[in-house]
Design an enzyme around this catalytic site. Structure first.
Site, short mmCIF file in Angstrom:
data_model
loop_
_atom_site.label_atom_id
_atom_site.label_comp_id
_atom_site.label_asym_id
_atom_site.label_seq_id
_atom_site.Cartn_x
_atom_site.Cartn_y
_atom_site.Cartn_z
N ASN A 253 29.31 19.87 32.27
CA ASN A 253 30.76 19.92 32.45
C ASN A 253 31.12 21.19 33.23
O ASN A 253 30.80 22.30 32.80
CB ASN A 253 31.42 19.92 31.06
CG ASN A 253 32.93 19.94 31.15
OD1 ASN A 253 33.50 20.69 31.94
ND2 ASN A 253 33.60 19.13 30.34
N HIS B 118 34.99 24.83 33.61
CA HIS B 118 35.32 26.25 33.50
C HIS B 118 34.93 27.07 34.72
O HIS B 118 35.31 28.24 34.82
CB HIS B 118 34.79 26.80 32.18
CG HIS B 118 35.49 26.11 31.04
ND1 HIS B 118 36.86 26.21 30.87
CD2 HIS B 118 35.06 25.24 30.10
CE1 HIS B 118 37.22 25.45 29.84
NE2 HIS B 118 36.13 24.85 29.35
N ARG C 292 42.65 33.22 39.82
CA ARG C 292 43.13 33.92 41.01
C ARG C 292 43.81 32.99 42.02
O ARG C 292 44.27 33.42 43.05
CB ARG C 292 41.97 34.65 41.70
CG ARG C 292 41.51 35.88 40.96
CD ARG C 292 42.61 36.94 40.97
NE ARG C 292 42.27 38.07 40.15
CZ ARG C 292 41.63 39.16 40.59
NH1 ARG C 292 41.25 39.24 41.84
NH2 ARG C 292 41.38 40.16 39.77
N HIS D 176 37.02 17.21 33.37
CA HIS D 176 38.23 16.78 32.67
C HIS D 176 39.44 17.10 33.53
O HIS D 176 39.76 18.27 33.73
CB HIS D 176 38.30 17.53 31.33
CG HIS D 176 39.41 17.08 30.43
ND1 HIS D 176 39.57 17.56 29.15
CD2 HIS D 176 40.43 16.19 30.61
CE1 HIS D 176 40.62 17.00 28.58
NE2 HIS D 176 41.16 16.17 29.45
N ARG E 295 42.90 17.45 33.41
CA ARG E 295 43.94 17.52 32.38
C ARG E 295 45.31 17.26 33.00
O ARG E 295 45.53 17.52 34.18
CB ARG E 295 43.92 18.89 31.69
CG ARG E 295 42.68 19.12 30.85
CD ARG E 295 42.82 20.40 30.03
NE ARG E 295 43.79 20.26 28.98
CZ ARG E 295 43.49 20.08 27.68
NH1 ARG E 295 42.24 20.05 27.29
NH2 ARG E 295 44.45 19.95 26.80
N ARG F 280 45.05 22.52 34.39
CA ARG F 280 44.77 23.93 34.15
C ARG F 280 43.42 24.37 34.74
O ARG F 280 43.22 25.52 35.00
CB ARG F 280 44.83 24.27 32.66
CG ARG F 280 43.70 23.68 31.86
CD ARG F 280 43.73 24.15 30.43
NE ARG F 280 44.86 23.61 29.69
CZ ARG F 280 44.86 23.49 28.35
NH1 ARG F 280 43.83 23.91 27.65
NH2 ARG F 280 45.89 22.99 27.73
N HIS F 281 42.49 23.42 34.90
CA HIS F 281 41.24 23.81 35.56
C HIS F 281 40.92 22.85 36.73
O HIS F 281 41.20 23.17 37.87
CB HIS F 281 40.06 24.01 34.58
CG HIS F 281 39.99 23.08 33.41
ND1 HIS F 281 39.95 21.71 33.55
CD2 HIS F 281 39.92 23.33 32.08
CE1 HIS F 281 39.86 21.17 32.35
NE2 HIS F 281 39.85 22.11 31.43
N GLU G 185 36.58 12.84 32.25
CA GLU G 185 37.27 12.89 30.95
C GLU G 185 38.76 12.77 31.23
O GLU G 185 39.29 13.48 32.09
CB GLU G 185 36.97 14.20 30.24
CG GLU G 185 35.52 14.32 29.83
CD GLU G 185 35.23 15.67 29.20
OE1 GLU G 185 36.12 16.53 29.12
OE2 GLU G 185 34.09 15.87 28.81
N THR H 132 39.83 20.34 23.83
CA THR H 132 40.01 19.07 23.12
C THR H 132 39.64 19.29 21.65
O THR H 132 38.47 19.47 21.33
CB THR H 132 39.13 17.98 23.77
OG1 THR H 132 39.30 18.06 25.18
CG2 THR H 132 39.52 16.61 23.29
N GLU I 58 31.35 8.93 22.44
CA GLU I 58 30.84 10.31 22.46
C GLU I 58 31.31 10.96 21.16
O GLU I 58 32.50 11.02 20.88
CB GLU I 58 31.37 11.07 23.68
CG GLU I 58 30.82 12.49 23.72
CD GLU I 58 31.07 13.22 25.04
OE1 GLU I 58 31.03 12.57 26.10
OE2 GLU I 58 31.30 14.44 24.98
N HIS J 216 30.68 18.87 22.92
CA HIS J 216 31.73 19.85 22.59
C HIS J 216 31.16 21.02 21.80
O HIS J 216 30.68 20.84 20.68
CB HIS J 216 32.92 19.26 21.84
CG HIS J 216 34.19 20.00 22.18
ND1 HIS J 216 34.45 21.25 21.68
CD2 HIS J 216 35.21 19.70 23.01
CE1 HIS J 216 35.61 21.68 22.19
NE2 HIS J 216 36.08 20.76 23.00
N GLY J 217 31.20 22.18 22.44
CA GLY J 217 30.84 23.42 21.78
C GLY J 217 29.34 23.67 21.66
O GLY J 217 28.93 24.66 21.07
N1 PXP Z 1 32.74 16.21 25.85
C1 PXP Z 1 34.09 16.10 25.83
C2 PXP Z 1 34.68 14.76 25.58
C3 PXP Z 1 34.91 17.22 26.07
O1 PXP Z 1 36.26 17.09 26.04
C4 PXP Z 1 34.30 18.46 26.38
C5 PXP Z 1 35.15 19.63 26.72
O2 PXP Z 1 35.85 19.38 27.88
C6 PXP Z 1 32.90 18.52 26.40
C7 PXP Z 1 32.14 17.39 26.11
C8 PXP Z 1 32.17 19.79 26.72
O3 PXP Z 1 32.47 20.74 25.75
P1 PXP Z 1 32.04 22.24 25.97
O4 PXP Z 1 32.72 22.71 27.21
O5 PXP Z 1 32.53 22.93 24.73
O6 PXP Z 1 30.55 22.27 26.10
#
Ligand code: PXP
Length: 246
Positions: free
Chosen positions: A9, A12, A20, A45, A47, A51-52, A72, A103, A153, A192-193
């Protein structure tokens, strides 16, 4: 065990760019490096508040990157129109609140069944593989199945954020959901995370087919570079699949 796919992903990278407002760092360049480092897919993603990732990023990812794109998206008419136009390989439907930092939970697939049904159908008919981002709960897996979504997922956020017995409880629920999901014919992904510290028990779940990981990898890339961060994550996933404990 089947090889586990890694979706990287790149949101970020765009977060840092947007701090900037210029053109760098470029998330599409990150996607191309991720491909070289052994990622199996790119996840982004778009959004509602942009935002990104931007609309132009999605456009470029589709045109310039060979890896499958997992978009996403919130279940809104605007996002549906964008997904139908770009026809990504996969679309992962996520809940989205403007005030959240990320999320925060899975989508209420059971409660939103009737609202999700036309969206899932439209994406499927357009050739996009639909996945629903859900908590490890049979109700949502049953709903995904009845909606005709081929993939779920599982949200690993609570597992990653907890410790000790609590983490074990979340892990047990994810394991159970992976087994149940596969049994009813769904393909099971998770994300996620996830970090180097938390990935192994999730990667070791036999039914798991794909992990989507972003924030940790982009953070780690600051110190060791994106390719090295992805290569290390790939190695930890493969070792967990092979039953090698670190
Ligand atoms: N899967 C989904 C559905 C998500 O919304 C995200 C965060 O955008 C991720 C995976 C990846 O999560 P992380 O950036 O915390 O690794």
């Amino acid at each position: 065990m089947t090889r586990l796919r890694l979706g990287v992903n790149i949101d970020h990278v765009a977060t840092i760019r947007n701090a900037r407002g210029g053109a760098f760092p470029d998330p599409v360049r990150a996607a191309s490096l991720a491909a070289a480092a052994g990622a199996d897919g790119i996840t982004a993603h778009l959004r509602e508040d942009r935002r990104h990732i931007s609309d132009d990023d999605i456009d470029r990812l589709v045109r310039e990157i060979d890896l499958p794109l997992n978009l996403e998206m919130a279940a809104t008419p605007e996002m549906l129109e964008i997904a139908l136009r770009h026809r990504p390989h996969a679309a992962c439907i996520v809940p989205e609140k403007r005030e959240e930092r990320t999320t925060e939970g899975g989508i209420d697939a059971a409660g939103l069944h009737d609202r999700l049904a036309p969206l899932v159908r439209a994406l499927r008919d357009n050739g996009t593989r639909v996945s629903l981002f859900v908590e490890a709960d049979r109700r949502h897996l049953d709903a995904a199945k009845s909606l005709g979504a081929p993939v779920v997922e599982l949200h690993t956020g609570a597992y990653c954020d907890s410790r000790g017995a609590d983490r074990q409880r979340h892990l047990a629920a994810i394991r159970e959901a992976a087994a149940y999901g596969t049994q009813i014919g769904l393909e099971v992904h998770a994300g996620h995370g996830l970090s180097y510290d938390t990935v192994a028990p999730i990667a070791a779940i036999a039914q798991m087919r794909e992990l989507n990981i972003g924030h940790f990898l982009i953070g780690e890339a600051i110190f060791v570079g994106l390719e090295a961060a992805i290569a290390r994550m790939r190695q930890l996933m493969d070792m967990a699949r092979d039953g090698v404990h670190q």
